[in-house]
Scaffold this active site. Structure first.
Site, PDB file in Angstrom:
ATOM      1  N   ARG A 197      -3.090  12.783 -43.261  1.00  0.00           N
ATOM      2  CA  ARG A 197      -3.602  14.088 -42.841  1.00  0.00           C
ATOM      3  C   ARG A 197      -4.933  14.479 -43.464  1.00  0.00           C
ATOM      4  O   ARG A 197      -5.793  15.055 -42.810  1.00  0.00           O
ATOM      5  CB  ARG A 197      -2.559  15.176 -43.128  1.00  0.00           C
ATOM      6  CG  ARG A 197      -1.359  15.123 -42.197  1.00  0.00           C
ATOM      7  CD  ARG A 197      -0.298  16.126 -42.627  1.00  0.00           C
ATOM      8  NE  ARG A 197       0.887  16.034 -41.776  1.00  0.00           N
ATOM      9  CZ  ARG A 197       2.081  16.475 -42.141  1.00  0.00           C
ATOM     10  NH1 ARG A 197       2.249  17.031 -43.329  1.00  0.00           N
ATOM     11  NH2 ARG A 197       3.118  16.355 -41.326  1.00  0.00           N
ATOM     12  N   CYS A 206       4.308  21.240 -40.135  1.00  0.00           N
ATOM     13  CA  CYS A 206       4.866  22.205 -39.190  1.00  0.00           C
ATOM     14  C   CYS A 206       4.458  23.645 -39.494  1.00  0.00           C
ATOM     15  O   CYS A 206       4.130  24.416 -38.578  1.00  0.00           O
ATOM     16  CB  CYS A 206       6.389  22.088 -39.149  1.00  0.00           C
ATOM     17  SG  CYS A 206       7.165  22.079 -40.779  1.00  0.00           S
ATOM     18  N   HIS A 248      10.878  27.911 -37.704  1.00  0.00           N
ATOM     19  CA  HIS A 248      10.308  28.507 -38.919  1.00  0.00           C
ATOM     20  C   HIS A 248       9.734  29.887 -38.598  1.00  0.00           C
ATOM     21  O   HIS A 248       9.212  30.118 -37.503  1.00  0.00           O
ATOM     22  CB  HIS A 248       9.165  27.650 -39.473  1.00  0.00           C
ATOM     23  CG  HIS A 248       9.589  26.363 -40.086  1.00  0.00           C
ATOM     24  ND1 HIS A 248      10.903  26.007 -40.296  1.00  0.00           N
ATOM     25  CD2 HIS A 248       8.839  25.317 -40.560  1.00  0.00           C
ATOM     26  CE1 HIS A 248      10.951  24.814 -40.877  1.00  0.00           C
ATOM     27  NE2 HIS A 248       9.710  24.376 -41.045  1.00  0.00           N
TER      28      HIS A 248
END
Length: 336
Positions: free
Chosen positions: A98, A128, A240
């Protein structure tokens, strides 16, 4: 078009199967890969049974155009060259690449064009919690540059995988029976509890998860934005939630922000508190957009806005975002 899923047996791998089916993804063949343990398992896709192949260092990816990889950072690092050797586009769901400068980190609603430049053939799917936040931030950034963000997350068990979801259910069953709950996936019992600890602690007192939100947001948005996060695990199965406060360069009206969210890509405005309408994981699970509500002016800063977001962690926070990246590449003719 030939597509592969690496890590097909995991929670995200299974979600890939559902999303590819729901989106009627344009492909001629789907190949599933897994560990030695899951090799030989079969899954049904569009009425056809597909046998999981063991992931190996061979030429299995020679004819594959796109590989969705969700088997953990270690596996991604070990097999990246094998997967991309013949030009396969590797869309990786792990944290392995990433922050690498030569790997784009992409949320299609925010920076889809970054996916076009991938020197190593790899595109990273963000964390996420970062994904759902930046989709909302993008709509507001279009109004005025965001200087800083404070965010508290309320993260579901699904963020730790299928086994964690099973453990949460099992803990409730055990507690109802008066038994001692099994604790394997988290630092403490999650049932009837919240745990202010997601991922490992760093020297600065923040966890790795919290620092991901800082670093990934800046990379995705190509911005000097600062993000201070507190990440909390809550006893929710999937989806979430995030409580977000931000400061912009100029004062924004609530009407401006509401309109930006209502018309923003990948967003749904759910904000009529007088009717008790606001996003909640119970109702957002398995849905695709990021839902936003509780929008209000901050009481401490005239340039501050605060709001609440909910998104399905397995879907938009993982599999769906990766599929949307692939759909964008196909749309602009930029696959292999």
């Amino acid at each position: 078009m030939k597509v592969a899923i690496v890590g097909a047996s995991g929670a995200v791998g299974q979600e890939f199967l559902r999303v590819l089916d729901q989106h009627n993804f344009p492909m001629d063949e789907l190949v599933l890969f897994g560990s030695k343990r899951s090799a030989g398992s079969t899954y049904t896709f569009k009425g056809k049974e597909i046998v999981v192949k063991e992931l190996q260092h061979n030429d299995d990816f020679k004819d594959i155009d796109i590989a969705f990889v969700s088997a953990g950072a270690g596996t991604s690092k070990e097999y990246a060259e094998t997967i991309t050797k013949y030009g396969t586009v590797m869309i990786d769901n792990s944290s392995a690449f990433r922050m690498d400068e030569d790997v784009p980190l992409v949320v299609p609603e925010v920076n889809a064009e970054d996916a076009l430049v991938r020197p190593r053939g790899i595109i990273a799917n963000p964390n996420c919690t970062t994904i759902q936040m930046v989709v909302a931030l993008k709509a507001i950034e279009n109004l005025s540059h965001i200087k800083q963000v404070h965010v508290s997350t309320y993260q579901s068990a699904s963020g730790a995988g299928a086994a964690a979801m099973d453990e949460l259910v099992h803990q409730y069953e055990q507690l109802i029976k008066g038994e001692e709950p099994t604790v394997n996936k988290f630092a403490y019992q999650l049932a009837y509890n919240v745990i202010p600890h997601v991922d490992v602690f760093q020297e600065n007192g923040y966890t790795k998860e919290e620092m991901k939100m800082y670093n990934e947001t800046r990379k995705i948005m190509h911005s000097d934005i600062k993000v201070s996060a507190t990440c909390v695990r809550v006893p929710v199965m999937r989806a979430h939630s995030e409580s977000i406060w931000l400061e912009t360069e100029r004062p924004l009206t609530i009407e401006e922000v509401r309109n930006a969210i209502a018309t923003g890509e990948g967003l749904v405005l759910m904000d009529t508190p007088e009717n008790k309408e606001y996003p909640m994981p119970l109702f957002i699970a398995e849905k695709e957009p990021v839902y936003v509500g509780r929008i209000r002016k901050d009481l401490c800063n005239e340039n501050g806005i605060t709001f609440w977001t909910v998104a399905d962690q397995i879907k938009k926070g993982a599999a769906l975002n990766a599929v949307q990246i692939a759909e964008y590449l196909i749309k602009v003719g930029n696959v292999k």
